[in-house]
Design a protein around this motif. Structure first.
Motif, PDB file in Angstrom:
ATOM      1  N   ASN A   1      51.857  33.314  22.105  1.00 48.78           N
ATOM      2  CA  ASN A   1      53.154  33.970  22.274  1.00 48.78           C
ATOM      3  C   ASN A   1      53.134  34.680  23.620  1.00 48.78           C
ATOM      4  N   MET A   2      53.974  34.236  24.537  1.00 45.02           N
ATOM      5  CA  MET A   2      53.914  34.751  25.895  1.00 45.02           C
ATOM      6  C   MET A   2      54.214  36.241  25.980  1.00 45.02           C
ATOM      7  N   ASP A   3      55.214  36.719  25.251  1.00 46.75           N
ATOM      8  CA  ASP A   3      55.543  38.151  25.305  1.00 46.75           C
ATOM      9  C   ASP A   3      54.361  38.997  24.856  1.00 46.75           C
ATOM     10  N   LEU A   4      53.714  38.563  23.787  1.00 47.98           N
ATOM     11  CA  LEU A   4      52.543  39.291  23.292  1.00 47.98           C
ATOM     12  C   LEU A   4      51.405  39.236  24.301  1.00 47.98           C
ATOM     13  N   LYS A   5      51.185  38.074  24.875  1.00 47.73           N
ATOM     14  CA  LYS A   5      50.104  37.927  25.856  1.00 47.73           C
ATOM     15  C   LYS A   5      50.346  38.835  27.066  1.00 47.73           C
ATOM     16  N   LYS A   6      51.574  38.917  27.545  1.00 46.23           N
ATOM     17  CA  LYS A   6      51.854  39.757  28.716  1.00 46.23           C
ATOM     18  C   LYS A   6      51.619  41.236  28.410  1.00 46.23           C
ATOM     19  N   GLN A   7      51.959  41.661  27.200  1.00 41.77           N
ATOM     20  CA  GLN A   7      51.672  43.041  26.797  1.00 41.77           C
ATOM     21  C   GLN A   7      50.165  43.293  26.802  1.00 41.77           C
ATOM     22  N   VAL A   8      49.422  42.327  26.280  1.00 46.18           N
ATOM     23  CA  VAL A   8      47.967  42.443  26.215  1.00 46.18           C
ATOM     24  C   VAL A   8      47.359  42.475  27.613  1.00 46.18           C
ATOM     25  N   TYR A   9      47.862  41.622  28.513  1.00 46.88           N
ATOM     26  CA  TYR A   9      47.303  41.584  29.865  1.00 46.88           C
ATOM     27  C   TYR A   9      47.580  42.872  30.635  1.00 46.88           C
ATOM     28  N   GLN A  10      48.699  43.508  30.351  1.00 52.91           N
ATOM     29  CA  GLN A  10      48.961  44.806  30.977  1.00 52.91           C
ATOM     30  C   GLN A  10      47.926  45.836  30.525  1.00 52.91           C
ATOM     31  N   LYS A  11      47.597  45.814  29.223  1.00 55.02           N
ATOM     32  CA  LYS A  11      46.604  46.758  28.692  1.00 55.02           C
ATOM     33  C   LYS A  11      45.215  46.452  29.240  1.00 55.02           C
ATOM     34  N   LEU A  12      44.887  45.167  29.326  1.00 54.34           N
ATOM     35  CA  LEU A  12      43.590  44.792  29.878  1.00 54.34           C
ATOM     36  C   LEU A  12      43.479  45.216  31.340  1.00 54.34           C
ATOM     37  N   ASP A  13      44.554  45.030  32.071  1.00 55.43           N
ATOM     38  CA  ASP A  13      44.569  45.389  33.485  1.00 55.43           C
ATOM     39  C   ASP A  13      44.318  46.881  33.681  1.00 55.43           C
ATOM     40  N   GLU A  14      44.838  47.682  32.761  1.00 56.71           N
ATOM     41  CA  GLU A  14      44.678  49.134  32.842  1.00 56.71           C
ATOM     42  C   GLU A  14      43.272  49.588  32.455  1.00 56.71           C
ATOM     43  N   ASN A  15      42.617  48.852  31.550  1.00 59.64           N
ATOM     44  CA  ASN A  15      41.353  49.311  30.989  1.00 59.64           C
ATOM     45  C   ASN A  15      40.105  48.618  31.523  1.00 59.64           C
ATOM     46  N   CYS A  16      40.256  47.438  32.129  1.00 59.52           N
ATOM     47  CA  CYS A  16      39.098  46.716  32.645  1.00 59.52           C
ATOM     48  C   CYS A  16      38.776  47.157  34.069  1.00 59.52           C
ATOM     49  N   PRO A  17      37.509  47.087  34.480  1.00 52.27           N
ATOM     50  CA  PRO A  17      37.162  47.413  35.868  1.00 52.27           C
ATOM     51  C   PRO A  17      37.852  46.459  36.832  1.00 52.27           C
ATOM     52  N   SER A  18      38.019  46.893  38.064  1.00 55.11           N
ATOM     53  CA  SER A  18      38.806  46.133  39.039  1.00 55.11           C
ATOM     54  C   SER A  18      38.230  44.754  39.331  1.00 55.11           C
ATOM     55  N   HIS A  19      36.918  44.585  39.136  1.00 55.40           N
ATOM     56  CA  HIS A  19      36.303  43.293  39.443  1.00 55.40           C
ATOM     57  C   HIS A  19      36.422  42.285  38.305  1.00 55.40           C
ATOM     58  N   ALA A  20      36.840  42.737  37.117  1.00 56.48           N
ATOM     59  CA  ALA A  20      36.805  41.891  35.930  1.00 56.48           C
ATOM     60  C   ALA A  20      37.820  40.754  36.002  1.00 56.48           C
ATOM     61  N   ILE A  21      37.398  39.589  35.560  1.00 58.69           N
ATOM     62  CA  ILE A  21      38.254  38.410  35.469  1.00 58.69           C
ATOM     63  C   ILE A  21      38.896  38.384  34.088  1.00 58.69           C
ATOM     64  N   LEU A  22      40.178  38.020  34.053  1.00 61.51           N
ATOM     65  CA  LEU A  22      40.900  37.884  32.790  1.00 61.51           C
ATOM     66  C   LEU A  22      41.202  36.401  32.587  1.00 61.51           C
ATOM     67  N   ALA A  23      40.605  35.803  31.568  1.00 64.84           N
ATOM     68  CA  ALA A  23      40.758  34.373  31.321  1.00 64.84           C
ATOM     69  C   ALA A  23      41.477  34.147  29.993  1.00 64.84           C
ATOM     70  N   SER A  24      42.406  33.206  29.979  1.00 67.26           N
ATOM     71  CA  SER A  24      43.142  32.904  28.756  1.00 67.26           C
ATOM     72  C   SER A  24      42.695  31.581  28.157  1.00 67.26           C
ATOM     73  N   ASN A  25      42.542  31.589  26.844  1.00 61.09           N
ATOM     74  CA  ASN A  25      42.225  30.362  26.119  1.00 61.09           C
ATOM     75  C   ASN A  25      43.499  29.626  25.693  1.00 61.09           C
ATOM     76  N   THR A  26      44.623  29.972  26.285  1.00 57.04           N
ATOM     77  CA  THR A  26      45.883  29.327  25.915  1.00 57.04           C
ATOM     78  C   THR A  26      45.779  27.809  26.008  1.00 57.04           C
TER      79      THR A  26
END
Length: 284
Positions: A93-118
């Motif tokens: 669900n794209m809307d849910l994923k975008k909400q999650v990525y915003q939270k990850l962006d706020e909480n993960c260190p700046s070097h961290a990679i965000l990968a989706s299993n979509t």
């Protein structure tokens, strides 16, 4: 970039499988979900899977304990503060994923990679919800993740070469075979596979053959190791429908229109192996 700690977001079938593979490959793993009971269930299932490997002589009891020792669970994004990679495996669900990525962006260190299993959605759109679009990438595993060798790597519009190289290295360390796919709905495998499954469901709905006849014909006539309807049950009929709907919306082409029977199956809750009933019946 050196990847040492991986967070897996979502402890369902795919998330728990990916977490198991990551821990088996020597990574420290943080399994995140919205409720501790989901995490506990996933860790218990992983423990059972590893025990089977012990019984088959593929692992020692010490190996099993070390692998489980590398895994922890959490219900808080705040625990992502020291991860190097997040592999997201939540609902399609794209809307849910975008909400999650915003939270990850706020909480993960700046070097961290965000990968989706979509299995079908736009990496570029997910990346746009963050301030690190260069570090967002698709890393698509296949079910069951502990067994299937393929990983599709999908760069978004702004994904950096460094990010892609790091994900390729992780996939290889997990003993997977990485294949690069251009960002397009369904990427490579599902772009070809889901329309085939959908056509098999249409054929079933039209009475061209029974479930068994269609699957037998495709196994013996097309050399498939598993018939398309049995495969739909294994993948999850809801997942097949979700991907088919993405194709229909994105391409605006009637040839991708989901079969009515697919919708009916999902409405009835007959989702395949995971619910005990799909095109076939299974013991729960």
């Amino acid at each position: 970039m050196s990847i040492g700690k991986i967070a897996v977001l979502g402890s369902g079938t795919m998330g728990s499988g990916i977490a198991q593979v990551a821990a088996l490959s020597g990574y420290e793993v943080l399994l995140i979900d919205v409720d501790q009971k989901f995490i506990d269930r996933a860790l218990a299932n992983i423990g059972k899977a590893l025990q089977k490997s012990v019984e088959k002589g593929k692992l020692t009891t010490e190996d099993k304990e070390q692998i489980l020792g590398r895994m922890k669970g959490s219900i808080s994004y705040e625990d992502c503060k020291d991860v190097d990679l997040v592999i997201e495996a939540i609902l399609e669900n794209m809307d849910l994923k975008k909400q999650v990525y915003q939270k990850l962006d706020e909480n993960c260190p700046s070097h961290a990679i965000l990968a989706s299993n979509t299995s079908s959605l736009s990496i570029t759109e997910m990346a746009a919800a963050t301030k690190r679009a260069d570090k967002v990438v698709g890393m698509h595993f296949f079910n069951p993740a502990a067994v299937m060798k393929l990983v599709e790597i999908i760069p978004g519009l702004d994904t950096s070469d460094e990010t892609v190289s790091a994900i390729e290295e992780v996939a290889k360390k997990m003993n997977k075979v990485p294949v690069y796919a251009k960002e397009s709905p369904g990427f490579i495998v599902n772009r070809i596979l889901v329309p085939m499954i959908n056509e098999a469901v249409i054929a079933l709905g039209e009475g061209i053959g029974t479930v068994e006849e269609i699957d037998t014909a495709m196994k013996l006539g097309a050399g498939m190791p598993m018939g398309p309807l049995a495969l739909a049950d294994m993948v999850g009929i809801d997942i097949v429908l979700a991907v088919a709907e993405v194709f229909h919306k994105e391409f605006a082409d009637s040839k991708y229109r989901p079969a009515l029977l697919l919708r009916q199956m999902v409405r009835a809750g007959h989702l395949g192996v995971k619910t005990g009933r799909g095109f076939y019946k299974y013991q729960k």
